[in-house]
Write a protein that holds these residues in place. Structure first.
Motif, mmCIF file in Angstrom:
data_model
loop_
_atom_site.group_PDB
_atom_site.id
_atom_site.type_symbol
_atom_site.label_atom_id
_atom_site.label_comp_id
_atom_site.label_asym_id
_atom_site.label_seq_id
_atom_site.Cartn_x
_atom_site.Cartn_y
_atom_site.Cartn_z
ATOM 1 N N GLY A 186 2.396 9.336 -6.059
ATOM 2 C CA GLY A 186 1.876 10.692 -6.243
ATOM 3 C C GLY A 186 0.436 10.690 -6.707
ATOM 4 N N ILE A 187 0.111 9.836 -7.669
ATOM 5 C CA ILE A 187 -1.254 9.740 -8.181
ATOM 6 C C ILE A 187 -2.198 9.246 -7.088
ATOM 7 N N ALA A 188 -1.782 8.208 -6.364
ATOM 8 C CA ALA A 188 -2.626 7.657 -5.290
ATOM 9 C C ALA A 188 -2.844 8.686 -4.194
ATOM 10 N N TYR A 189 -1.793 9.407 -3.840
ATOM 11 C CA TYR A 189 -1.907 10.400 -2.766
ATOM 12 C C TYR A 189 -2.768 11.575 -3.216
ATOM 13 N N GLY A 190 -2.577 12.009 -4.491
ATOM 14 C CA GLY A 190 -3.393 13.100 -5.007
ATOM 15 C C GLY A 190 -4.861 12.732 -5.095
ATOM 16 N N ALA A 191 -5.130 11.447 -5.386
ATOM 17 C CA ALA A 191 -6.514 10.961 -5.460
ATOM 18 C C ALA A 191 -7.058 10.552 -4.094
ATOM 19 N N LYS A 192 -6.225 10.669 -3.067
ATOM 20 C CA LYS A 192 -6.577 10.277 -1.691
ATOM 21 C C LYS A 192 -6.957 8.794 -1.607
ATOM 22 N N ASN A 193 -6.271 7.998 -2.429
ATOM 23 C CA ASN A 193 -6.508 6.549 -2.443
ATOM 24 C C ASN A 193 -5.369 5.871 -1.669
ATOM 25 N N ILE A 194 -5.538 5.793 -0.358
ATOM 26 C CA ILE A 194 -4.481 5.291 0.512
ATOM 27 C C ILE A 194 -4.228 3.805 0.298
ATOM 28 N N GLU A 195 -5.260 3.053 -0.084
ATOM 29 C CA GLU A 195 -5.083 1.622 -0.301
ATOM 30 C C GLU A 195 -4.143 1.376 -1.486
ATOM 31 N N ASN A 196 -4.317 2.143 -2.575
ATOM 32 C CA ASN A 196 -3.409 2.023 -3.711
ATOM 33 C C ASN A 196 -1.980 2.415 -3.335
ATOM 34 N N LEU A 197 -1.874 3.368 -2.426
ATOM 35 C CA LEU A 197 -0.562 3.792 -1.940
ATOM 36 C C LEU A 197 0.138 2.630 -1.231
ATOM 37 N N ARG A 198 -0.588 1.945 -0.379
ATOM 38 C CA ARG A 198 -0.032 0.804 0.357
ATOM 39 C C ARG A 198 0.321 -0.344 -0.597
ATOM 40 N N ILE A 199 -0.592 -0.646 -1.524
ATOM 41 C CA ILE A 199 -0.348 -1.734 -2.479
ATOM 42 C C ILE A 199 0.899 -1.437 -3.316
ATOM 43 N N GLY A 200 1.008 -0.192 -3.779
ATOM 44 C CA GLY A 200 2.157 0.194 -4.598
ATOM 45 C C GLY A 200 3.470 0.061 -3.838
ATOM 46 N N ALA A 201 3.484 0.489 -2.571
ATOM 47 C CA ALA A 201 4.707 0.417 -1.768
ATOM 48 C C ALA A 201 5.131 -1.029 -1.540
ATOM 49 N N ARG A 202 4.185 -1.873 -1.157
ATOM 50 C CA ARG A 202 4.524 -3.273 -0.864
ATOM 51 C C ARG A 202 4.933 -4.026 -2.125
ATOM 52 N N TYR A 203 4.275 -3.742 -3.224
ATOM 53 C CA TYR A 203 4.631 -4.412 -4.468
ATOM 54 C C TYR A 203 6.023 -3.977 -4.934
ATOM 55 N N SER A 204 6.356 -2.709 -4.706
ATOM 56 C CA SER A 204 7.679 -2.208 -5.078
ATOM 57 C C SER A 204 8.774 -2.954 -4.331
ATOM 58 N N VAL A 205 8.572 -3.167 -3.041
ATOM 59 C CA VAL A 205 9.558 -3.897 -2.247
ATOM 60 C C VAL A 205 9.701 -5.328 -2.755
ATOM 61 N N LYS A 206 8.562 -5.976 -2.973
ATOM 62 C CA LYS A 206 8.574 -7.380 -3.414
ATOM 63 C C LYS A 206 9.278 -7.528 -4.762
ATOM 64 N N LEU A 207 8.886 -6.697 -5.738
ATOM 65 C CA LEU A 207 9.469 -6.790 -7.068
ATOM 66 C C LEU A 207 10.955 -6.437 -7.044
ATOM 67 N N GLY A 208 11.288 -5.370 -6.330
ATOM 68 C CA GLY A 208 12.686 -4.949 -6.242
ATOM 69 C C GLY A 208 13.564 -6.003 -5.597
ATOM 70 N N LEU A 209 13.042 -6.677 -4.561
ATOM 71 C CA LEU A 209 13.817 -7.698 -3.861
ATOM 72 C C LEU A 209 14.074 -8.913 -4.753
ATOM 73 N N ILE A 210 13.053 -9.345 -5.481
ATOM 74 C CA ILE A 210 13.215 -10.485 -6.388
ATOM 75 C C ILE A 210 14.286 -10.192 -7.441
ATOM 76 N N LEU A 211 14.191 -9.026 -8.048
ATOM 77 C CA LEU A 211 15.152 -8.649 -9.087
ATOM 78 C C LEU A 211 16.557 -8.480 -8.512
ATOM 79 N N SER A 212 16.656 -7.945 -7.302
ATOM 80 C CA SER A 212 17.961 -7.730 -6.672
ATOM 81 C C SER A 212 18.649 -9.050 -6.345
ATOM 82 N N ILE A 213 17.880 -10.020 -5.911
ATOM 83 C CA ILE A 213 18.448 -11.344 -5.621
ATOM 84 C C ILE A 213 19.020 -11.963 -6.893
ATOM 85 N N ILE A 214 18.264 -11.868 -7.989
ATOM 86 C CA ILE A 214 18.722 -12.429 -9.267
ATOM 87 C C ILE A 214 20.043 -11.784 -9.698
#
Length: 456
Positions: free
Chosen positions: A302-330
């Motif tokens: 929401g913050i990235a989209y409101g600030a029109k910072n699309i790169e932060n939006l992409r970084i946040g999405a990909r990091y969420s998947v990576k972190l969530g997957l690591i924790l889910s495997i554990i």
């Protein structure tokens, strides 16, 4: 816009923001789910029928919690976008609008769930345990507001980066419920109704904490005063355009659980419904890391989209998947290895001892359901953060209500694999649907990024 330490921590590096928001959320969600599991574990001592009754109430309870989370997601999304645009007055006004929405929804759902509860339970297939289910459910849903408002208000606190106040009331509720559950169920001899009373009391205490901070102590970043309320229909629309789809997503998840209960009841009877009820509570813990990370991504997106910072939006999405997957495997490995020990939580009495090996078998199969969740959850939550609630809803609809239900039916009934086929169908449907959702998210971000470049 005026800032503070909480806001500074969520408006910079999206990876750091997700870490700050996700881990406390994870801890509070874990306590809530442990509370849910221990509720079931104590009731399991009363026998398979009371446990199965809770299994039929649980989807309705989760719908209620889901609506609260949905309103919280709508508040979080809108407020975060105002914060990203550096508009504090707009963010404050949006927070007050969110409170009004939450209260109205709580009143409406109280009326629906108390008046039509018996009819709903019969439709769900709970006729064989209807007395137990009514005793538990009517107490719970008379106090709908105590269950719905805390997650709604939590969305406001998360939007301003005050993760402690978003999570402490939920954790407090869970801990108190865990402590007083056996007192009401066994010491006071109130049985399954005592479990509901304990949940209500604990929820009221958690809600009071939030009300104290917001309206009595008044030391929050936002100011909840009518003088700061400027009624804007567009704000209500913006909240609801995320809240309604997000709530419907939880409804879909609950509906899938209801359908699985019906499938299993038809194939194997009440005992296997009790197995599914108990095992599903453990699997729900397994998906918590992905859900917590995804919920954190709402604020960051929401913050990235409101600030029109699309790169932060992409970084946040990909990091969420990576972190969530690591924790889910554990978590999946832990559940798989200790399935036998975990199953004993629901099979410690003479009435329920036969359930243990079946619950353990369920857990060792269904840990595979946990693994694709970070992919699908991230897609849905990031779209919510951008204010694209209907898109998030479609992703969940395809994954859960269409693919999971379809594959469970095909494998369980058409291919005659029975209960095992239902379990495998849930896993396959979730995996395919999650991949579809995330691929579309990447496409949407890429398309938006190109549009921004062209516009500039």
């Amino acid at each position: 816009m005026e800032s503070n330490a909480n806001l500074d921590s969520i408006t910079g590096d999206p990876k750091k923001a997700i870490n700050k928001l996700a881990y406390p959320l994870m801890a509070s969600m874990l306590l809530i789910m442990l509370n849910n599991i221990i509720d079931g574990a104590w009731v399991a001592g009363l026998g398979p029928e009371p446990l199965a009754a809770i299994g039929f109430i649980t989807p309705l309870f989760m719908i209620l919690v889901g609506v609260g989370n949905g309103v919280g997601a709508g508040a979080n999304s809108l407020i975060s976008r105002y914060i990203g645009a550096k508009d504090r007055k707009g963010a404050n006004n949006a927070a007050i609008h969110s409170i009004f929405v939450a209260i109205l929804v709580a009143v409406v759902l109280t009326l629906i769930l108390t008046v039509f509860l018996r009819d709903l339970l019969i439709i769900m297939g709970a006729s064989s345990v209807i007395d137990y289910a009514m005793e538990y459910g009517i107490i719970l849903f008379m106090f709908t507001f105590a269950i719905l408002l805390p997650p709604s208000f939590g969305g406001i606190f998360r939007a301003e980066g005050d993760i402690k106040r978003a999570t402490i009331p939920m954790a407090t509720t869970a801990i108190i419920n865990i402590i007083i559950d056996p007192i009401f169920i066994y010491t006071l001899g109130m049985g399954i109704g005592g479990a509901a009373i304990a949940t209500v009391i604990a929820s009221l205490i958690g809600l009071f904490l939030m009300i104290y901070w917001m309206f009595i102590k008044k030391d929050t970043y936002f100011e909840f005063k009518l003088e700061y309320y400027k009624r804007k229909l567009q704000m209500y629309k913006d909240i609801l355009i995320v809240s309604i789809p997000a709530s419907l997503e939880e409804f879909i998840m609950a509906l899938v659980a209801i359908i699985m209960n019906l499938y299993i009841e038809i194939i194997a009877g009440t005992t296997m419904v009790a197995v599914f009820t108990a095992g599903w509570r453990i699997i729900s813990i397994g998906i918590l890391p992905a859900i917590a990370v995804g919920t954190a991504a709402i604020t960051v997106a929401g913050i990235a989209y409101g600030a029109k910072n699309i790169e932060n939006l992409r970084i946040g999405a990909r990091y969420s998947v990576k972190l969530g997957l690591i924790l889910s495997i554990i978590v999946s490995v832990i559940i798989f290895v200790f399935a036998d020990q975990i199953s004993l939580m629901f099979a410690y009495s003479a009435n329920s001892s036969t359930l243990a090996p079946m619950i353990a078998e369920f857990l060792r199969i269904m840990v595979l359901y946990i693994l694709p969740v970070p992919v699908g959850a991230t897609a849905a939550f990031v779209f919510q953060g951008m204010g694209k609630g209907p898109t998030s809803l479609v992703i969940t609809l395809i994954r859960e209500l269409i693919l999971c239900v379809l594959f469970a039916y095909l494998l369980g009934f058409v291919l005659n694999l029975g209960v095992l086929g239902i379990y495998i169908g849930l896993i396959v449907g979730s995996a395919i649907g999650s991949i579809i959702g995330y691929v579309y998210l990447e496409f949407y971000i890429k398309k938006t990024f190109k549009y921004r470049i062209k516009a500039n």
